[in-house]
Design a protein around this motif. Sequence first.
Motif, PDB file in Angstrom:
ATOM      1  N   VAL A 188      29.556 -22.094   5.296  1.00 49.59           N
ATOM      2  CA  VAL A 188      28.997 -20.898   5.930  1.00 49.59           C
ATOM      3  C   VAL A 188      28.429 -20.002   4.846  1.00 49.59           C
ATOM      4  N   SER A 189      27.223 -19.495   5.052  1.00 46.44           N
ATOM      5  CA  SER A 189      26.637 -18.579   4.087  1.00 46.44           C
ATOM      6  C   SER A 189      27.473 -17.306   4.003  1.00 46.44           C
ATOM      7  N   PRO A 190      27.803 -16.833   2.800  1.00 44.15           N
ATOM      8  CA  PRO A 190      28.569 -15.586   2.669  1.00 44.15           C
ATOM      9  C   PRO A 190      27.845 -14.378   3.246  1.00 44.15           C
ATOM     10  N   SER A 191      26.522 -14.493   3.457  1.00 47.66           N
ATOM     11  CA  SER A 191      25.779 -13.385   4.050  1.00 47.66           C
ATOM     12  C   SER A 191      25.909 -13.331   5.570  1.00 47.66           C
ATOM     13  N   SER A 192      26.559 -14.327   6.156  1.00 50.76           N
ATOM     14  CA  SER A 192      26.799 -14.314   7.603  1.00 50.76           C
ATOM     15  C   SER A 192      27.734 -13.159   7.946  1.00 50.76           C
ATOM     16  N   ASP A 193      27.442 -12.446   9.045  1.00 48.17           N
ATOM     17  CA  ASP A 193      28.284 -11.299   9.365  1.00 48.17           C
ATOM     18  C   ASP A 193      28.238 -10.942  10.834  1.00 48.17           C
ATOM     19  N   ALA A 194      29.128 -10.059  11.222  1.00 46.65           N
ATOM     20  CA  ALA A 194      29.185  -9.511  12.570  1.00 46.65           C
ATOM     21  C   ALA A 194      29.195  -7.992  12.478  1.00 46.65           C
ATOM     22  N   LEU A 195      28.472  -7.344  13.383  1.00 42.91           N
ATOM     23  CA  LEU A 195      28.442  -5.879  13.429  1.00 42.91           C
ATOM     24  C   LEU A 195      29.494  -5.413  14.425  1.00 42.91           C
ATOM     25  N   LEU A 196      30.560  -4.792  13.917  1.00 41.36           N
ATOM     26  CA  LEU A 196      31.641  -4.328  14.775  1.00 41.36           C
ATOM     27  C   LEU A 196      31.207  -3.094  15.560  1.00 41.36           C
ATOM     28  N   TRP A 197      31.871  -2.849  16.676  1.00 42.09           N
ATOM     29  CA  TRP A 197      31.470  -1.756  17.568  1.00 42.09           C
ATOM     30  C   TRP A 197      31.591  -0.390  16.911  1.00 42.09           C
ATOM     31  N   ASP A 198      32.449  -0.275  15.881  1.00 35.33           N
ATOM     32  CA  ASP A 198      32.620   1.020  15.208  1.00 35.33           C
ATOM     33  C   ASP A 198      31.635   1.219  14.065  1.00 35.33           C
ATOM     34  N   GLY A 199      30.755   0.226  13.832  1.00 32.73           N
ATOM     35  CA  GLY A 199      29.754   0.347  12.791  1.00 32.73           C
ATOM     36  C   GLY A 199      30.028  -0.470  11.546  1.00 32.73           C
ATOM     37  N   ASP A 200      31.266  -0.916  11.338  1.00 35.48           N
ATOM     38  CA  ASP A 200      31.563  -1.742  10.176  1.00 35.48           C
ATOM     39  C   ASP A 200      30.814  -3.071  10.262  1.00 35.48           C
ATOM     40  N   ILE A 201      30.376  -3.570   9.115  1.00 32.19           N
ATOM     41  CA  ILE A 201      29.749  -4.883   9.018  1.00 32.19           C
ATOM     42  C   ILE A 201      30.764  -5.828   8.396  1.00 32.19           C
ATOM     43  N   CYS A 202      31.171  -6.825   9.153  1.00 32.64           N
ATOM     44  CA  CYS A 202      32.233  -7.740   8.759  1.00 32.64           C
ATOM     45  C   CYS A 202      31.602  -9.059   8.308  1.00 32.64           C
ATOM     46  N   SER A 203      31.701  -9.376   7.014  1.00 31.86           N
ATOM     47  CA  SER A 203      31.012 -10.525   6.429  1.00 31.86           C
ATOM     48  C   SER A 203      31.948 -11.709   6.200  1.00 31.86           C
ATOM     49  N   SER A 204      31.384 -12.904   6.371  1.00 37.01           N
ATOM     50  CA  SER A 204      32.137 -14.134   6.152  1.00 37.01           C
ATOM     51  C   SER A 204      32.482 -14.296   4.686  1.00 37.01           C
ATOM     52  N   GLY A 205      33.610 -14.930   4.424  1.00 41.36           N
ATOM     53  CA  GLY A 205      33.981 -15.235   3.054  1.00 41.36           C
ATOM     54  C   GLY A 205      33.360 -16.523   2.555  1.00 41.36           C
ATOM     55  N   GLY A 206      32.554 -17.210   3.394  1.00 39.88           N
ATOM     56  CA  GLY A 206      31.879 -18.429   2.977  1.00 39.88           C
ATOM     57  C   GLY A 206      32.752 -19.667   2.927  1.00 39.88           C
TER      58      GLY A 206
END
Length: 214
Positions: A188-206
């Motif tokens: 998984v690319s480490p740049s993969s991420d999810a935008l949480l409802w509170d605004g935090d950007i949660c990124s994969s560790g790859g």
Amino acid sequence: MFTRAFVAVLAASALTGAGIGTAEAVPSANHVGPAGLRVHAGHTPKHSPPKGAKVVKMRVTGVNAKLAKAHGFKVVTAPDGSQHAVPTPKAINPDGSPYRAKVHPDDVVEGDCGDSYIWIHPVGGYNMEIQTGFDLDEDAVAYHWQASRSDDYGSDTYSWGGGLAFDSSWEGEWDANAGGPGWETAGVSPSSDALLWDGDICSSGGPTDSAEIV
């Protein structure tokens, strides 16, 4: 109270701001080698990673300030320069009710925000199923995910992305053909991420995985 429709607009804006256009809201593949592929994906709320999957922690790597403010959160900068969303007395839940801290205590910067994983499952005939996804500590409104695979016969990348209806889990499956026998590596690319409802950007560790394909 902020409606889900309003948050959806913010999520779409966040995707655009991150360079993720509407064309990327549906799966797209970049084929580099001779291997064939067939891909499908779907939501699997509150699921567990496949047995044998390689799992790594996801971490907060930034904040969408507009979305954080919409839910009554503020942006706090940690000593190392990283930013996180923390609640104010005006913070609300996605349904508009008063916020009750589950992950974010007041003014405390959090690190881990979930798990990401990938798993290669050989199925014979030089074919494989590659499963990847995430399980988050908070609900998300959007995501962008990219996986890649390589072997002696070529390589491929595949991207998923778009909105999430306040889901905390997502999983995609990639059915691919290696083109011949040997060892397969996927990640998984480490740049993969999810935008949480509170605004935090949660990124994969790859996370990465490997398996022998026959």
